[in-house]
Design a protein around this motif. Structure first.
Motif, mmCIF file in Angstrom:
data_model
loop_
_atom_site.group_PDB
_atom_site.id
_atom_site.type_symbol
_atom_site.label_atom_id
_atom_site.label_comp_id
_atom_site.label_asym_id
_atom_site.label_seq_id
_atom_site.Cartn_x
_atom_site.Cartn_y
_atom_site.Cartn_z
ATOM 1 N N GLU A 152 0.827 -1.211 0.000
ATOM 2 C CA GLU A 152 0.000 0.000 0.000
ATOM 3 C C GLU A 152 0.861 1.260 0.000
ATOM 4 O O GLU A 152 0.561 2.228 -0.708
ATOM 5 N N THR A 153 1.945 1.261 0.769
ATOM 6 C CA THR A 153 2.849 2.407 0.803
ATOM 7 C C THR A 153 3.470 2.638 -0.568
ATOM 8 O O THR A 153 3.509 3.774 -1.060
ATOM 9 N N ALA A 154 3.930 1.578 -1.196
ATOM 10 C CA ALA A 154 4.527 1.683 -2.528
ATOM 11 C C ALA A 154 3.523 2.231 -3.531
ATOM 12 O O ALA A 154 3.856 3.118 -4.335
ATOM 13 N N LYS A 155 2.311 1.735 -3.485
ATOM 14 C CA LYS A 155 1.269 2.198 -4.406
ATOM 15 C C LYS A 155 1.008 3.689 -4.233
ATOM 16 O O LYS A 155 0.927 4.431 -5.213
ATOM 17 N N ARG A 156 0.918 4.140 -2.997
ATOM 18 C CA ARG A 156 0.645 5.562 -2.727
ATOM 19 C C ARG A 156 1.808 6.461 -3.117
ATOM 20 O O ARG A 156 1.598 7.630 -3.442
ATOM 21 N N LEU A 157 3.035 5.929 -3.082
ATOM 22 C CA LEU A 157 4.205 6.723 -3.470
ATOM 23 C C LEU A 157 4.533 6.601 -4.959
ATOM 24 O O LEU A 157 5.373 7.323 -5.472
ATOM 25 N N GLY A 158 3.907 5.637 -5.642
ATOM 26 C CA GLY A 158 4.159 5.445 -7.067
ATOM 27 C C GLY A 158 5.464 4.732 -7.357
ATOM 28 O O GLY A 158 6.110 4.991 -8.379
ATOM 29 N N ILE A 159 5.869 3.855 -6.445
ATOM 30 C CA ILE A 159 7.099 3.081 -6.624
ATOM 31 C C ILE A 159 6.783 1.608 -6.382
ATOM 32 O O ILE A 159 5.652 1.264 -6.050
ATOM 33 N N THR A 160 7.777 0.751 -6.516
ATOM 34 C CA THR A 160 7.547 -0.677 -6.329
ATOM 35 C C THR A 160 7.674 -1.073 -4.857
ATOM 36 O O THR A 160 8.349 -0.400 -4.067
ATOM 37 N N GLN A 161 7.052 -2.194 -4.541
ATOM 38 C CA GLN A 161 7.176 -2.749 -3.186
ATOM 39 C C GLN A 161 8.624 -3.110 -2.910
ATOM 40 O O GLN A 161 9.120 -2.945 -1.791
ATOM 41 N N ALA A 162 9.346 -3.564 -3.933
ATOM 42 C CA ALA A 162 10.761 -3.928 -3.769
ATOM 43 C C ALA A 162 11.598 -2.714 -3.364
ATOM 44 O O ALA A 162 12.537 -2.831 -2.571
ATOM 45 N N ALA A 163 11.263 -1.549 -3.896
ATOM 46 C CA ALA A 163 11.997 -0.324 -3.537
ATOM 47 C C ALA A 163 11.782 0.024 -2.067
ATOM 48 O O ALA A 163 12.721 0.451 -1.380
ATOM 49 N N ILE A 164 10.566 -0.173 -1.582
ATOM 50 C CA ILE A 164 10.274 0.065 -0.161
ATOM 51 C C ILE A 164 11.080 -0.904 0.695
ATOM 52 O O ILE A 164 11.742 -0.508 1.661
ATOM 53 N N SER A 165 11.042 -2.172 0.329
ATOM 54 C CA SER A 165 11.756 -3.204 1.070
ATOM 55 C C SER A 165 13.252 -2.914 1.125
ATOM 56 O O SER A 165 13.882 -3.011 2.183
ATOM 57 N N LYS A 166 13.820 -2.544 -0.003
ATOM 58 C CA LYS A 166 15.259 -2.270 -0.072
ATOM 59 C C LYS A 166 15.633 -1.044 0.759
ATOM 60 O O LYS A 166 16.650 -1.039 1.453
ATOM 61 N N ALA A 167 14.815 0.005 0.696
ATOM 62 C CA ALA A 167 15.094 1.224 1.469
ATOM 63 C C ALA A 167 15.101 0.924 2.965
ATOM 64 O O ALA A 167 15.975 1.396 3.702
ATOM 65 N N ILE A 168 14.153 0.116 3.414
ATOM 66 C CA ILE A 168 14.085 -0.235 4.836
ATOM 67 C C ILE A 168 15.259 -1.139 5.212
ATOM 68 O O ILE A 168 15.913 -0.923 6.237
ATOM 69 N N ALA A 169 15.549 -2.120 4.377
ATOM 70 C CA ALA A 169 16.647 -3.049 4.658
ATOM 71 C C ALA A 169 17.994 -2.343 4.726
ATOM 72 O O ALA A 169 18.859 -2.722 5.518
ATOM 73 N N ASN A 170 18.158 -1.297 3.911
ATOM 74 C CA ASN A 170 19.414 -0.558 3.895
ATOM 75 C C ASN A 170 19.478 0.533 4.965
ATOM 76 O O ASN A 170 20.476 1.249 5.068
ATOM 77 N N GLY A 171 18.415 0.676 5.738
ATOM 78 C CA GLY A 171 18.417 1.643 6.831
ATOM 79 C C GLY A 171 18.414 3.089 6.388
ATOM 80 O O GLY A 171 18.913 3.955 7.105
ATOM 81 N N ARG A 172 17.825 3.365 5.218
ATOM 82 C CA ARG A 172 17.791 4.744 4.728
ATOM 83 C C ARG A 172 16.877 5.591 5.611
ATOM 84 O O ARG A 172 15.875 5.116 6.131
ATOM 85 N N THR A 173 17.244 6.851 5.808
ATOM 86 C CA THR A 173 16.488 7.771 6.650
ATOM 87 C C THR A 173 15.462 8.485 5.777
ATOM 88 O O THR A 173 15.738 9.518 5.181
ATOM 89 N N ILE A 174 14.269 7.905 5.696
ATOM 90 C CA ILE A 174 13.211 8.430 4.847
ATOM 91 C C ILE A 174 12.003 8.733 5.712
ATOM 92 O O ILE A 174 11.595 7.918 6.543
ATOM 93 N N PHE A 175 11.449 9.928 5.518
ATOM 94 C CA PHE A 175 10.253 10.348 6.233
ATOM 95 C C PHE A 175 9.113 10.488 5.242
ATOM 96 O O PHE A 175 9.318 10.906 4.106
ATOM 97 N N VAL A 176 7.910 10.127 5.663
ATOM 98 C CA VAL A 176 6.726 10.289 4.827
ATOM 99 C C VAL A 176 5.743 11.212 5.536
ATOM 100 O O VAL A 176 5.714 11.293 6.767
#
Length: 64
Positions: free
Chosen positions: A17-41
């Motif tokens: 759902e987060t990926a859909k609302r941001l217009g990106i893939t679920q894999a991109a969300i997973s990778k960003a979290i796994a890599n510990g990126r500092t992202i705020f929504v």
């Protein structure tokens, strides 16, 4: 909506759902979290936006 971390938002709304609302893939969300990126929504005018906080100047990892 106040800014919240991507990680916390995903815990509530799920990666797909987060990926859909941001217009990106679920894999991109997973990778960003796994890599510990500092992202705020945050929700602006009923649209979910994401912002990344990075060190400046950014020094990329060495190419192997």
């Amino acid at each position: 909506m106040e800014k919240t971390t991507l990680y916390e938002y995903v815990k509530t709304h799920g990666q797909a759902e987060t990926a859909k609302r941001l217009g990106i893939t679920q894999a991109a969300i997973s990778k960003a979290i796994a890599n510990g990126r500092t992202i705020f929504v945050s929700l602006v005018d009923d649209k979910l936006i994401a912002e990344e906080v990075r060190k400046f100047p950014h020094t990329p990892k060495a190419i192997r």
